[in-house]
Design a protein around this motif. Structure first.
Motif, PDB file in Angstrom:
ATOM      1  N   ILE A   1       0.862  -1.196   0.000  1.00  0.00           N
ATOM      2  CA  ILE A   1       0.000   0.000   0.000  1.00  0.00           C
ATOM      3  C   ILE A   1       0.893   1.238   0.000  1.00  0.00           C
ATOM      4  CG2 ILE A   1      -1.796   1.255   1.229  1.00  0.00           C
ATOM      5  CD1 ILE A   1      -2.631  -1.457   2.453  1.00  0.00           C
ATOM      6  N   PRO A   2       0.778   2.093  -0.994  1.00  0.00           N
ATOM      7  CA  PRO A   2       1.746   3.183  -1.117  1.00  0.00           C
ATOM      8  C   PRO A   2       1.521   4.364  -0.178  1.00  0.00           C
ATOM      9  CG  PRO A   2       0.203   3.250  -2.951  1.00  0.00           C
ATOM     10  CD  PRO A   2      -0.107   2.001  -2.180  1.00  0.00           C
ATOM     11  N   ARG A   3       0.262   4.616   0.231  1.00  0.00           N
ATOM     12  CA  ARG A   3      -0.014   5.807   1.042  1.00  0.00           C
ATOM     13  C   ARG A   3      -0.932   5.445   2.198  1.00  0.00           C
ATOM     14  NH1 ARG A   3      -2.715  10.232  -1.565  1.00  0.00           N
ATOM     15  NH2 ARG A   3      -3.771   8.683  -2.834  1.00  0.00           N
ATOM     16  N   VAL A   4      -0.633   6.014   3.370  1.00  0.00           N
ATOM     17  CA  VAL A   4      -1.417   5.744   4.575  1.00  0.00           C
ATOM     18  C   VAL A   4      -1.720   7.069   5.272  1.00  0.00           C
ATOM     19  CG1 VAL A   4      -1.491   4.567   6.808  1.00  0.00           C
ATOM     20  CG2 VAL A   4      -0.287   3.514   4.881  1.00  0.00           C
ATOM     21  N   VAL A   5      -2.955   7.237   5.702  1.00  0.00           N
ATOM     22  CA  VAL A   5      -3.337   8.332   6.597  1.00  0.00           C
ATOM     23  C   VAL A   5      -3.785   7.688   7.898  1.00  0.00           C
ATOM     24  CG1 VAL A   5      -4.913  10.258   7.004  1.00  0.00           C
ATOM     25  CG2 VAL A   5      -3.997   9.860   4.701  1.00  0.00           C
ATOM     26  N   PHE A   6      -3.122   8.051   8.979  1.00  0.00           N
ATOM     27  CA  PHE A   6      -3.382   7.443  10.281  1.00  0.00           C
ATOM     28  C   PHE A   6      -4.020   8.459  11.210  1.00  0.00           C
ATOM     29  CE2 PHE A   6      -1.429   6.466  14.612  1.00  0.00           C
ATOM     30  CZ  PHE A   6      -2.435   5.576  14.963  1.00  0.00           C
ATOM     31  N   GLN A   7      -5.145   8.081  11.824  1.00  0.00           N
ATOM     32  CA  GLN A   7      -5.805   8.949  12.797  1.00  0.00           C
ATOM     33  C   GLN A   7      -5.113   8.801  14.144  1.00  0.00           C
ATOM     34  OE1 GLN A   7     -10.170   9.425  12.821  1.00  0.00           O
ATOM     35  NE2 GLN A   7     -10.065   8.990  15.004  1.00  0.00           N
ATOM     36  N   SER A   8      -4.205   9.709  14.409  1.00  0.00           N
ATOM     37  CA  SER A   8      -3.444   9.704  15.654  1.00  0.00           C
ATOM     38  C   SER A   8      -4.044  10.749  16.597  1.00  0.00           C
ATOM     39  CB  SER A   8      -1.968   9.979  15.354  1.00  0.00           C
ATOM     40  OG  SER A   8      -1.167   9.794  16.496  1.00  0.00           O
ATOM     41  N   SER A   9      -3.249  11.310  17.458  1.00  0.00           N
ATOM     42  CA  SER A   9      -3.769  12.243  18.461  1.00  0.00           C
ATOM     43  C   SER A   9      -2.697  13.242  18.863  1.00  0.00           C
ATOM     44  CB  SER A   9      -4.220  11.470  19.707  1.00  0.00           C
ATOM     45  OG  SER A   9      -4.560  12.354  20.765  1.00  0.00           O
ATOM     46  N   VAL A  10      -3.148  14.428  19.232  1.00  0.00           N
ATOM     47  CA  VAL A  10      -2.268  15.337  19.951  1.00  0.00           C
ATOM     48  C   VAL A  10      -1.699  14.573  21.155  1.00  0.00           C
ATOM     49  CG1 VAL A  10      -2.238  17.368  21.448  1.00  0.00           C
ATOM     50  CG2 VAL A  10      -3.434  17.460  19.260  1.00  0.00           C
ATOM     51  N   GLY A  11      -0.400  14.655  21.329  1.00  0.00           N
ATOM     52  CA  GLY A  11       0.257  13.945  22.421  1.00  0.00           C
ATOM     53  C   GLY A  11       1.008  12.712  21.981  1.00  0.00           C
ATOM     54  N   ALA A  12       0.661  12.171  20.810  1.00  0.00           N
ATOM     55  CA  ALA A  12       1.360  10.974  20.323  1.00  0.00           C
ATOM     56  C   ALA A  12       2.830  11.278  20.065  1.00  0.00           C
ATOM     57  CB  ALA A  12       0.698  10.454  19.059  1.00  0.00           C
ATOM     58  N   GLU A  13       3.145  12.540  19.737  1.00  0.00           N
ATOM     59  CA  GLU A  13       4.529  12.903  19.462  1.00  0.00           C
ATOM     60  C   GLU A  13       5.414  12.795  20.698  1.00  0.00           C
ATOM     61  OE1 GLU A  13       2.319  16.997  19.353  1.00  0.00           O
ATOM     62  OE2 GLU A  13       1.797  14.858  19.352  1.00  0.00           O
ATOM     63  N   ALA A  14       4.813  12.829  21.885  1.00  0.00           N
ATOM     64  CA  ALA A  14       5.599  12.708  23.112  1.00  0.00           C
ATOM     65  C   ALA A  14       6.133  11.295  23.306  1.00  0.00           C
ATOM     66  CB  ALA A  14       4.751  13.116  24.323  1.00  0.00           C
ATOM     67  N   ARG A  15       5.430  10.319  22.733  1.00  0.00           N
ATOM     68  CA  ARG A  15       5.779   8.898  22.780  1.00  0.00           C
ATOM     69  C   ARG A  15       5.565   8.268  24.152  1.00  0.00           C
ATOM     70  NH1 ARG A  15       4.977   9.367  17.745  1.00  0.00           N
ATOM     71  NH2 ARG A  15       6.686   9.032  16.261  1.00  0.00           N
TER      72      ARG A  15
ATOM     73  N   CYS B   1      -4.973  14.631  16.145  1.00  0.00           N
ATOM     74  CA  CYS B   1      -6.300  15.203  16.394  1.00  0.00           C
ATOM     75  C   CYS B   1      -6.441  15.709  17.827  1.00  0.00           C
ATOM     76  CB  CYS B   1      -7.367  14.153  16.117  1.00  0.00           C
ATOM     77  SG  CYS B   1      -7.273  13.467  14.450  1.00  0.00           S
ATOM     78  N   GLY B   2      -7.260  16.735  17.988  1.00  0.00           N
ATOM     79  CA  GLY B   2      -7.568  17.269  19.299  1.00  0.00           C
ATOM     80  C   GLY B   2      -8.640  16.448  20.009  1.00  0.00           C
ATOM     81  N   TYR B   3      -9.140  16.994  21.108  1.00  0.00           N
ATOM     82  CA  TYR B   3     -10.143  16.355  21.955  1.00  0.00           C
ATOM     83  C   TYR B   3     -11.490  16.380  21.243  1.00  0.00           C
ATOM     84  CZ  TYR B   3     -12.454  15.250  26.444  1.00  0.00           C
ATOM     85  OH  TYR B   3     -13.164  14.659  27.458  1.00  0.00           O
ATOM     86  N   PHE B   4     -12.099  15.218  21.071  1.00  0.00           N
ATOM     87  CA  PHE B   4     -13.334  15.109  20.302  1.00  0.00           C
ATOM     88  C   PHE B   4     -14.514  15.789  21.022  1.00  0.00           C
ATOM     89  CE2 PHE B   4     -12.315  10.818  18.013  1.00  0.00           C
ATOM     90  CZ  PHE B   4     -11.170  11.390  17.485  1.00  0.00           C
ATOM     91  N   PHE B   5     -15.305  16.553  20.271  1.00  0.00           N
ATOM     92  CA  PHE B   5     -16.570  17.052  20.812  1.00  0.00           C
ATOM     93  C   PHE B   5     -17.418  15.882  21.325  1.00  0.00           C
ATOM     94  CE2 PHE B   5     -16.791  20.829  17.565  1.00  0.00           C
ATOM     95  CZ  PHE B   5     -15.764  21.470  18.231  1.00  0.00           C
ATOM     96  N   THR B   6     -17.376  14.777  20.615  1.00  0.00           N
ATOM     97  CA  THR B   6     -18.242  13.642  20.944  1.00  0.00           C
ATOM     98  C   THR B   6     -17.895  12.975  22.267  1.00  0.00           C
ATOM     99  OG1 THR B   6     -16.834  12.332  19.458  1.00  0.00           O
ATOM    100  CG2 THR B   6     -18.946  13.082  18.589  1.00  0.00           C
ATOM    101  N   ASN B   7     -16.758  13.318  22.854  1.00  0.00           N
ATOM    102  CA  ASN B   7     -16.478  12.797  24.197  1.00  0.00           C
ATOM    103  C   ASN B   7     -17.529  13.259  25.202  1.00  0.00           C
ATOM    104  OD1 ASN B   7     -14.168  11.373  23.469  1.00  0.00           O
ATOM    105  ND2 ASN B   7     -12.794  13.087  23.894  1.00  0.00           N
ATOM    106  N   LEU B   8     -18.182  14.374  24.896  1.00  0.00           N
ATOM    107  CA  LEU B   8     -19.245  14.862  25.782  1.00  0.00           C
ATOM    108  C   LEU B   8     -20.430  13.896  25.816  1.00  0.00           C
ATOM    109  CD1 LEU B   8     -19.169  18.615  24.697  1.00  0.00           C
ATOM    110  CD2 LEU B   8     -18.427  17.707  26.916  1.00  0.00           C
ATOM    111  N   LEU B   9     -20.576  13.085  24.785  1.00  0.00           N
ATOM    112  CA  LEU B   9     -21.689  12.131  24.737  1.00  0.00           C
ATOM    113  C   LEU B   9     -21.492  10.966  25.701  1.00  0.00           C
ATOM    114  CD1 LEU B   9     -22.227  11.945  20.863  1.00  0.00           C
ATOM    115  CD2 LEU B   9     -23.307  13.489  22.518  1.00  0.00           C
TER     116      LEU B   9
END
Length: 230
Positions: free
Chosen positions: A42-56, A84-92
């Motif tokens: 697969i030549p290209r990947v988009v991964f749904q990560s999160s703010v904070g993942a860069e800290a490891r 990605c930031g904090y999801f609005f849907t976490n309020l649900l």
């Protein structure tokens, strides 16, 4: 592997698992994704990560997303990690508390962080997947229209919902006890609390700017999604 045979681009989201250690669960799912990318070319990947993942490390459950980033990078594919930031849907997840006028967090109620609509994340991912010309490894923040504190979120919800919502900082011990009562193990509880704890004193690698700011406001989302549920 068969599900991704012949595809030219992959949008990957680590699915939830019942692993005793959530970070280990992310690792297992990330290994599956990386194996599919390698074996199917697969030549290209988009991964749904999160703010904070860069800290490891230091972000609890999110540490597993950081490890998945590393696994996908090692495949040799062209990869974009959406931080990605904090999801609005976490309020649900706590509608009863919102109905009662309460918005609780272990974070200080004046701590600001990116809040984002999941629909906007999908739009960003689709644009990235359909764009044919990018190569290499990239990270892209998906930060919503504004950094918000829980106090500001409570004020926005109060206006949209027509009821008084108050933000309260909850002791970690209180939240941990509730999570254990709901059936979580000590490792799972630590991973959950770590996601908030890591935010303190942290600045995202991808700063807020034109490329990382998405349009849907919390007020608009709350009017369309949250208000009909209350």
């Amino acid at each position: 592997m068969r599900a991704t045979a012949g595809v030219t681009a992959l949008y990957w989201v680590n699915p939830p698992t019942s692993d005793e250690d959530p970070v280990a669960g992310h690792l297992r799912m990330g290994e599956s994704a990386a194996a599919a990318v390698r074996e199917n070319g697969i030549p290209r990947v988009v991964f749904q990560s999160s703010v904070g993942a860069e800290a490891r490390t230091g972000f609890g459950d999110i540490d597993g997303l950081g490890r998945t980033e590393e696994l996908l990078d090692a495949t040799g594919a062209d990869v974009t990690h959406l931080r990605c930031g904090y999801f609005f849907t976490n309020l649900l997840l706590d509608l009863d508390a919102v109905r009662a006028g309460q918005l609780g967090s272990t974070l200080p109620v004046d701590h600001r962080m990116p809040w984002v609509s999941p629909r906007d994340i999908g739009d960003v991912a689709a644009v990235r997947l359909l764009a044919p010309h990018w190569i290499g490894r990239h990270t892209l923040g998906v930060h919503g229209p504004a950094d918000l504190s829980f106090t500001e979120v409570a004020e926005i919800l109060s206006g949209v919902l027509g009821r008084d919502i108050r933000a309260t900082q909850l002791p970690e011990e209180t939240v941990a006890a509730g999570l254990r009562e709901a059936g979580m193990s000590s490792v799972q509880v630590a991973a959950m609390l770590g996601m908030s704890r890591g935010q303190l004193g942290f600045a995202p690698e991808n700063p807020r700017g034109l490329a990382t700011t998405t349009p849907t406001t919390l007020g608009a989302w709350a009017q369309a999604v949250l208000r009909p549920l209350l």
